[in-house]
Enzyme design. Structure first.
Site, short mmCIF file in Angstrom:
data_model
loop_
_atom_site.label_atom_id
_atom_site.label_comp_id
_atom_site.label_asym_id
_atom_site.label_seq_id
_atom_site.Cartn_x
_atom_site.Cartn_y
_atom_site.Cartn_z
N GLN A 121 -117.00 1.96 24.41
CA GLN A 121 -117.74 0.71 24.60
C GLN A 121 -119.06 1.01 25.31
OE1 GLN A 121 -114.98 -2.71 25.97
NE2 GLN A 121 -114.00 -0.84 26.71
N HIS A 138 -120.52 -0.51 20.87
CA HIS A 138 -121.46 -1.46 21.47
C HIS A 138 -122.90 -0.96 21.42
CE1 HIS A 138 -117.98 -3.35 24.02
NE2 HIS A 138 -117.99 -3.78 22.77
N CYS A 168 -143.25 -6.80 11.76
CA CYS A 168 -143.19 -8.27 11.60
C CYS A 168 -143.62 -9.00 12.86
CB CYS A 168 -141.77 -8.69 11.23
SG CYS A 168 -140.67 -8.70 12.66
N GLY A 205 -110.86 3.56 31.81
CA GLY A 205 -112.04 2.99 32.48
C GLY A 205 -112.55 1.72 31.86
C1 BV8 Z 1 -118.14 -10.61 19.16
C2 BV8 Z 1 -123.66 -3.72 25.30
C3 BV8 Z 1 -117.93 -11.78 17.11
C4 BV8 Z 1 -124.66 -4.56 26.03
C5 BV8 Z 1 -121.54 -4.89 25.66
C6 BV8 Z 1 -118.30 -16.98 23.30
C7 BV8 Z 1 -119.32 -16.78 22.37
C8 BV8 Z 1 -119.43 -15.61 21.65
C9 BV8 Z 1 -118.53 -14.58 21.86
C10 BV8 Z 1 -117.54 -14.78 22.80
C11 BV8 Z 1 -117.40 -15.96 23.50
N1 BV8 Z 1 -116.34 -15.84 24.34
C12 BV8 Z 1 -115.79 -14.63 24.19
C13 BV8 Z 1 -116.50 -13.98 23.26
C14 BV8 Z 1 -116.27 -12.66 22.79
C15 BV8 Z 1 -117.12 -11.75 23.65
C16 BV8 Z 1 -116.32 -11.38 24.87
O1 BV8 Z 1 -115.39 -10.64 24.76
N2 BV8 Z 1 -116.71 -11.94 26.03
C17 BV8 Z 1 -116.00 -11.61 27.26
C18 BV8 Z 1 -116.97 -11.69 28.44
C19 BV8 Z 1 -114.86 -12.59 27.40
N3 BV8 Z 1 -117.38 -10.60 22.82
C20 BV8 Z 1 -118.49 -10.55 22.09
O2 BV8 Z 1 -119.36 -11.40 22.11
C21 BV8 Z 1 -118.57 -9.37 21.16
N4 BV8 Z 1 -118.94 -9.79 19.85
O3 BV8 Z 1 -117.14 -11.09 19.58
O4 BV8 Z 1 -118.62 -10.84 17.88
C22 BV8 Z 1 -118.55 -13.09 17.42
C23 BV8 Z 1 -119.85 -13.32 17.01
C24 BV8 Z 1 -120.41 -14.58 17.27
C25 BV8 Z 1 -119.66 -15.57 17.92
C26 BV8 Z 1 -118.35 -15.28 18.35
C27 BV8 Z 1 -117.79 -14.05 18.12
C28 BV8 Z 1 -119.63 -8.40 21.64
C29 BV8 Z 1 -119.15 -7.73 22.91
C30 BV8 Z 1 -120.09 -6.57 23.24
C31 BV8 Z 1 -120.97 -6.94 24.40
N5 BV8 Z 1 -121.84 -5.80 24.78
N6 BV8 Z 1 -122.34 -3.85 25.93
C32 BV8 Z 1 -125.14 -3.88 27.28
O5 BV8 Z 1 -124.56 -2.86 27.71
O6 BV8 Z 1 -126.13 -4.37 27.84
S1 BV8 Z 1 -120.07 -4.98 26.42
C33 BV8 Z 1 -120.22 -4.37 27.95
O7 BV8 Z 1 -119.02 -4.79 28.55
C34 BV8 Z 1 -120.28 -2.87 28.11
O8 BV8 Z 1 -120.28 -2.21 26.88
C35 BV8 Z 1 -119.03 -2.52 28.87
O9 BV8 Z 1 -118.38 -1.41 28.34
C36 BV8 Z 1 -118.22 -3.72 28.67
C37 BV8 Z 1 -117.44 -4.14 29.90
O10 BV8 Z 1 -116.29 -3.73 29.72
P1 BV8 Z 1 -115.78 -2.37 30.44
O11 BV8 Z 1 -116.32 -1.22 29.70
O12 BV8 Z 1 -114.34 -2.57 30.54
O13 BV8 Z 1 -116.47 -2.34 31.83
P2 BV8 Z 1 -116.06 -3.19 33.09
O14 BV8 Z 1 -117.18 -3.07 34.05
O15 BV8 Z 1 -115.61 -4.53 32.64
O16 BV8 Z 1 -114.76 -2.47 33.69
C38 BV8 Z 1 -114.85 -1.16 34.18
C39 BV8 Z 1 -113.44 -0.76 34.51
O17 BV8 Z 1 -113.47 0.59 34.96
C40 BV8 Z 1 -112.81 -1.56 35.65
O18 BV8 Z 1 -111.54 -2.03 35.23
C41 BV8 Z 1 -112.68 -0.55 36.80
O19 BV8 Z 1 -111.48 -0.75 37.53
C42 BV8 Z 1 -112.61 0.74 36.06
N7 BV8 Z 1 -113.09 1.90 36.80
C43 BV8 Z 1 -114.02 1.94 37.78
N8 BV8 Z 1 -114.18 3.24 38.18
C44 BV8 Z 1 -113.35 4.01 37.43
C45 BV8 Z 1 -112.65 3.16 36.55
N9 BV8 Z 1 -111.75 3.62 35.67
C46 BV8 Z 1 -111.51 4.96 35.66
N10 BV8 Z 1 -112.14 5.83 36.47
C47 BV8 Z 1 -113.06 5.39 37.37
N11 BV8 Z 1 -113.67 6.27 38.18
ZN ZN Z 2 -139.68 -6.62 12.97
#
Ligand code: BV8
Ligand code: ZN
Length: 264
Positions: A121, A138, A168, A205
């Protein structure tokens, strides 16, 4: 009293050893190993995760607002500068022991004739810097494209000023998947296929809150043919109910322990 305390910590050490041995055995028996990583695997390299609070200019915004078409159109300069700040922060970061251990696991699987797929991701390039070739569901924060005609923008984009598309005149944006945007079709199909074929699925992670990536575990588990063994590595265990073994450890510490014993 002293002996009682010793036996508790001995107990938990023994438990950890047993969990490692079970996971190594499942990997040895597996035909297909599939790994999904999230921001947590880059945390020990110094890249803040999405859960971490935003700071500075962006402290009053949630990542989900900034990483969206709506956020960009509402305030393109603020969002563009957020990405410039993140790129500057990311570009000199190096892979940590967790990334390196996953590359070793990939080499081990290939040497044993097993299929191995790494799905990430993460939009940084730390897996690539450690030799892996992840399916980036992603996108990639180091690349840019036009927000209107989608043409890749390959010229220098280090300016903090907004850049117009030469074709564009649309606004140039990073080539990452924003919330509300579909994932790249080819990448998602490959990720879906690798999860559905997995004998061992490792979730590393990730808070398992962003869909559809977070749905890969349940999809793998729901496969009819035979059970898939799910391993989670995260200091904060998630609510994923399909996990068979959970390591409440940092990836950079646990993965080398899991992989080293496997390959020696
Ligand atoms: C989609 C790029 C179909 C950008 C990212 C309302 C309207 C539209 C969509 C939605 C909606 N409601 C829900 C959705 C779906 C939505 C979604 O899931 N929302 C969430 C907030 C509920 N998803 C989408 O929109 C996806 N597309 O569904 O398309 C669609 C189309 C139109 C309409 C409807 C549906 C697109 C999702 C992609 C978003 N882009 N990244 C950027 O980077 O700027 S996602 C972004 O979040 C990052 O990529 C990141 O990876 C991710 C977060 O997740 P994690 O990777 O898990 O990171 P996080 O910080 O959360 O957690 C880190 C973990 O690591 C923690 O648990 C921590 O404990 C742990 N950790 C910490 N240290 C360590 C560790 N683990 C191991 N070792 C360590 N040392
Ligand atoms: Zn363009």
């Amino acid at each position: 009293m002293e002996t009682k305390k010793m036996s508790i910590s001995d107990n938990s050490n023994q438990m950890a050893k047993d969990k490692l041995a079970l996971c190594q055995q499942k990997i040895r028996q597996a035909k297909q190993v599939t790994v999904l990583t999230g921001a947590g695997i880059s945390a020990e390299s110094g890249i803040p995760t999405f859960r971490d609070k935003q700071t500075g200019l962006w402290e009053n915004f949630r990542a989900e607002e900034l990483a969206s078409q709506q956020g960009f159109l509402a305030n393109p300069k603020l969002v563009w500068q957020w990405y410039q700040m993140r790129r500057q922060l990311i570009q000199d970061k190096q892979p940590n022991a967790g990334h390196d251990a996953l590359f070793q696991l990939e080499q081990y699987c290939q040497s044993q004739g097993k299929a191995f797929t790494l799905i990430s991701q993460n939009v940084d390039e730390l897996h690539e810097k450690s030799g892996s070739n992840p399916i980036k569901i992603h996108g990639n924060i180091m690349k840019n494209q036009c927000n209107s005609c989608l043409t890749p923008y390959t010229q220098d984009a280090s300016s903090n000023e907004l850049i117009s598309c030469p074709k564009c005149d649309g606004l140039v944006r990073p080539s990452v998947v924003w919330f509300g945007e579909n994932l790249p079709e080819e990448a998602w199909n490959q990720a879906y296929e690798a999860a559905s074929q997995a004998d061992v699925f490792m979730s590393i992670g990730t808070s398992s809150q962003v869909y559809p990536a977070a749905g890969l575990i349940d999809m793998a588990k729901s496969r009819k043919k035979h059970a898939v063994f799910v391993i989670e590595i995260n200091p904060n265990p998630t609510e994923q109910t399909s996990v068979d073994v959970q390591f409440p450890n940092q990836a950079g510490k646990l993965l080398p322990m899991l992989i080293n014993q496997l390959t020696n």
